[in-house]
Design a protein around this motif. Structure first.
Motif, short mmCIF file in Angstrom:
data_model
loop_
_atom_site.label_atom_id
_atom_site.label_comp_id
_atom_site.label_asym_id
_atom_site.label_seq_id
_atom_site.Cartn_x
_atom_site.Cartn_y
_atom_site.Cartn_z
N HIS A 108 0.86 -1.09 -0.03
CA HIS A 108 -0.04 0.14 0.13
C HIS A 108 0.71 1.13 -0.01
O HIS A 108 0.49 2.19 0.64
CB HIS A 108 -1.01 -0.08 1.05
CG HIS A 108 -1.89 -0.99 1.00
ND1 HIS A 108 -2.96 -1.17 0.11
CD2 HIS A 108 -2.08 -2.41 1.75
CE1 HIS A 108 -3.68 -2.23 0.27
NE2 HIS A 108 -3.16 -3.04 1.13
N PHE A 109 2.07 1.06 -0.44
CA PHE A 109 3.00 2.32 -0.86
C PHE A 109 3.46 2.99 0.50
O PHE A 109 4.58 3.18 0.64
CB PHE A 109 2.25 3.47 -1.61
CG PHE A 109 1.23 3.01 -2.65
CD1 PHE A 109 1.35 1.87 -3.63
CD2 PHE A 109 -0.17 3.50 -2.68
CE1 PHE A 109 0.65 1.43 -4.37
CE2 PHE A 109 -0.92 3.01 -3.46
CZ PHE A 109 -0.64 1.82 -4.51
N GLN A 146 14.67 8.38 -12.91
CA GLN A 146 15.05 7.08 -13.20
C GLN A 146 13.83 6.07 -13.20
O GLN A 146 13.50 5.29 -14.15
CB GLN A 146 16.02 6.33 -12.13
CG GLN A 146 16.52 4.92 -12.26
CD GLN A 146 17.33 4.37 -11.39
OE1 GLN A 146 17.84 5.03 -10.40
NE2 GLN A 146 17.35 3.19 -11.16
N VAL A 147 12.65 6.54 -12.18
CA VAL A 147 11.65 5.54 -12.18
C VAL A 147 10.51 6.42 -12.95
O VAL A 147 9.23 6.18 -12.89
CB VAL A 147 11.03 5.52 -10.83
CG1 VAL A 147 11.82 4.67 -9.88
CG2 VAL A 147 10.61 6.91 -9.91
N LYS A 165 2.50 6.40 -7.46
CA LYS A 165 2.89 6.30 -6.02
C LYS A 165 3.91 5.30 -5.49
O LYS A 165 4.94 5.50 -4.88
CB LYS A 165 1.48 6.10 -5.11
CG LYS A 165 0.97 7.28 -4.88
CD LYS A 165 -0.31 6.82 -4.04
CE LYS A 165 -1.65 7.66 -4.38
NZ LYS A 165 -2.75 7.52 -3.62
N GLN A 166 3.61 4.06 -6.46
CA GLN A 166 4.62 2.94 -6.12
C GLN A 166 5.84 3.33 -6.66
O GLN A 166 6.92 2.87 -6.01
CB GLN A 166 3.84 1.65 -6.54
CG GLN A 166 4.30 0.42 -6.22
CD GLN A 166 4.48 0.37 -4.48
OE1 GLN A 166 4.94 1.08 -3.48
NE2 GLN A 166 3.66 -0.81 -4.08
N ARG A 167 6.12 3.79 -7.77
CA ARG A 167 7.29 4.20 -8.28
C ARG A 167 8.21 5.22 -7.31
O ARG A 167 9.22 5.09 -7.03
CB ARG A 167 7.35 4.96 -9.62
CG ARG A 167 6.78 3.66 -10.46
CD ARG A 167 6.95 4.18 -11.86
NE ARG A 167 5.65 4.67 -12.33
CZ ARG A 167 5.47 5.63 -13.34
NH1 ARG A 167 6.43 6.29 -14.03
NH2 ARG A 167 4.27 6.23 -13.55
N VAL A 168 7.48 6.16 -6.65
CA VAL A 168 7.84 6.97 -5.77
C VAL A 168 8.37 6.36 -4.38
O VAL A 168 9.66 6.54 -4.05
CB VAL A 168 7.05 8.16 -5.38
CG1 VAL A 168 7.64 8.92 -3.95
CG2 VAL A 168 6.63 9.05 -6.40
N VAL A 198 5.09 -0.27 -12.92
CA VAL A 198 5.88 -0.72 -11.84
C VAL A 198 6.83 -1.81 -11.92
O VAL A 198 7.94 -1.66 -11.61
CB VAL A 198 4.89 -0.74 -10.47
CG1 VAL A 198 5.64 -1.52 -9.54
CG2 VAL A 198 4.00 0.30 -10.25
N LEU A 199 6.20 -2.85 -12.52
CA LEU A 199 6.99 -4.16 -12.83
C LEU A 199 8.31 -3.61 -13.98
O LEU A 199 9.26 -4.19 -13.77
CB LEU A 199 6.18 -5.21 -13.55
CG LEU A 199 5.17 -5.70 -12.63
CD1 LEU A 199 4.45 -6.75 -13.48
CD2 LEU A 199 5.88 -6.38 -11.40
#
Lengths: 266, 220
Positions: A108-109, A146-147, A165-168, A198-199
């Motif tokens: 959940h980030f 990079q993300v 959010k997940q990449r942050v 994300v993957l």
């Protein structure tokens, strides 16, 4: 012994579980678990839900305290410290020191909602690593680029999509330069169309190869693609492990076969 | 003798009453500052893993919350001087108000801290923050803004309850009104005016709190 990748044998393991047990009430989630991760090794843990996969990551991140056994990180006991050859319970100071080798990305980030993307990434380097603010920001900008989020530096988490959010969160964990990175079902809370971005980031990290990575995931295709080793885990123990092709295409154990036939049918 | 509202008398006593209002406001604000700081420490202390800290604090909070403010006022004003602890009435009143309401604000902090998502604590561990930084940089900045409406309501409550300070001779608004009444044998104007002055401060303050609540509800 289990068939770990031969190329890993030359290096000492970065993570070693020795007979680690974790009990929640009546449920033994980890049952004298022995488990090793080589430096720079990419491992995927798969298994039925509720089998304790996430608990492996959580005791390693010191979010849960094991009830028995010893975990070594980079040769040092994590939850213990050696006094006159005996292992005693570690102090908070020792935990903080050893924990510094490990990073984690959550389902959940868990981004800090009151901070911009940039500050989410700079906060720990500045206050934990005591990095000068300018250097921390420079590195954070580089990681966010990079993300793929170089244009979202001043956005707050509430202004970002789940995938962003997940990449942050990945950039935030990378900023601490962990030797081992834990990914706990990091795409499970995402809308299907956001899983790929994300993957993609994780795949790039795996190809860079610097860090050891332990992933708990239900993305079997992805696990096959990025892992050096796949671990099938059930009822608190490793049932079977090996190279992805062996585990996915030629599982030895009946339980592994039953699990894959159930998940791959969908 | 029937009393008619005497506007000239009102104009005459208004400056004294405003002076009393000023004392009321000062006692309220000073007491509120104490309550807000004390409440935080009580809330953190009650979360302590050390039972020698958390248990006594819990007992103290429950005791004070379960007794009238007047008991604490009298205790500090009449009992403590017997043991050599003497303070001016205003200081006693402010401390008692702050202590009494500190136990209430500690509950506001508790609820606010509990409302912060567990994932925030876990992310803080994973990033290896010190306990100090976890509280000051991550948990409290998220816990406190949603508490503003509840704290605002206690501030208004303190403003009104500070009238009890008259019992220990603090010449705040209510005591000023009563003194004027006993001096002039006219109670209608000073008491009415005191009520109006309380209202003129409380009501706009309550409207501000309502707007804070609405704003917070929207931003969730």
């Amino acid at each position: 012994m289990h068939a770990a990748g031969n190329d890993q044998k030359s290096t000492d393991p970065i993570v070693r579980f020795e007979k680690v047990t974790k009990i929640f009430g009546d449920l033994t989630v980890l049952r004298e678990l022995d488990f090793e991760v080589g430096a720079r090794e990419k491992i995927t843990i798969v298994g039925p839900s509720g089998s304790g996969k996430t608990t492996i990551l959580r005791v390693l991140m010191t979010l849960e305290k094991p009830d028995g056994g010893v975990i070594y990180v980079d040769g040092e006991p994590l939850w213990h410290r050696e006094v006159n050859g005996k292992l005693v319970e570690a102090s908070e100071k020792h935990l903080r020191k050893v924990r510094g080798n490990i990073g984690m990305v959550f389902q959940h980030f868990n981004l800090f909602p009151h901070m911009t993307a940039l500050r989410n990434v700079t906060e720990a380097p500045i206050h934990v690593m005591k990095m000068p603010t300018g250097d921390a920001e420079e590195r954070a900008v580089q990681l966010l680029k990079q993300v793929g989020l170089g244009d979202k530096l001043e956005h707050y988490p509430s202004q970002l999509s789940g995938g962003q959010k997940q990449r942050v969160a990945i950039a935030r964990a990378l900023a601490m330069r962990p030797k081992v990175m834990l990914f706990d079902e990091v795409t499970s809370a995402l809308d299907p169309e956001l899983v790929g971005e994300v993957l993609g980031v994780i795949r790039e990290l795996a190809e860079e190869g610097e860090m050891a990575m332990i992933l708990v995931t239900h993305e079997m295709g992805f696990a096959r693609e990025v892992s050096d080793r796949v671990v099938f885990f059930d009822k608190g123990q490793v049932v079977e492990q090996g190279q992805p092709a062996d585990i996915f295409d030629n599982p030895q154990s009946e339980r592994t076969r039953a699990f894959f036939s159930a998940v791959l049918r969908h | 003798m029937s009393e008619l509202f005497d506007w000239e008398f009102v104009v005459e006593i208004l400056p004294r009453l405003l002076g009393g209002l000023l004392v009321t406001v000062e006692a309220t604000l000073a007491g509120f500052i104490i309550a807000v700081i004390l409440g935080l420490f009580l809330a953190l202390g009650r979360r302590s893993e050390n039972p020698w800290i958390s248990q006594p604090l819990g007992a103290i909070v429950e005791f004070i919350r379960s007794t009238p403010l007047l008991v604490q006022l009298f205790f500090f004003f009449f009992v403590l001087p017997r043991y050599g602890i003497r303070m001016p009435a205003f200081v006693v009143g402010t401390l008692a108000l702050g202590l009494h309401y500190g136990t209430y604000t500690s509950e506001v902090y508790r609820a606010g801290i509990d409302a912060v998502d567990r994932g925030q604590w876990e992310a803080a561990v994973a990033l290896n923050f010190s306990p100090w930084r976890v509280w000051t940089g991550i948990i409290l900045p998220q816990a406190i803004p949603p508490m503003f409406p509840a704290l605002g309501n206690y501030l208004i409550g303190m403003f009104k309850e500070s009238a009890q300070l008259l019992a220990i001779t603090v010449t705040e608004l209510m005591l000023t009104a009563r003194v004027i009444g006993t001096e002039t044998f006219r109670f209608l104007e000073p008491i009415t005016l005191a009520g109006v002055l309380y209202f003129l401060v409380s009501y706009p303050a309550a409207l501000i709190v309502q707007r804070l609540e609405a704003r917070y509800a929207r931003s969730r």
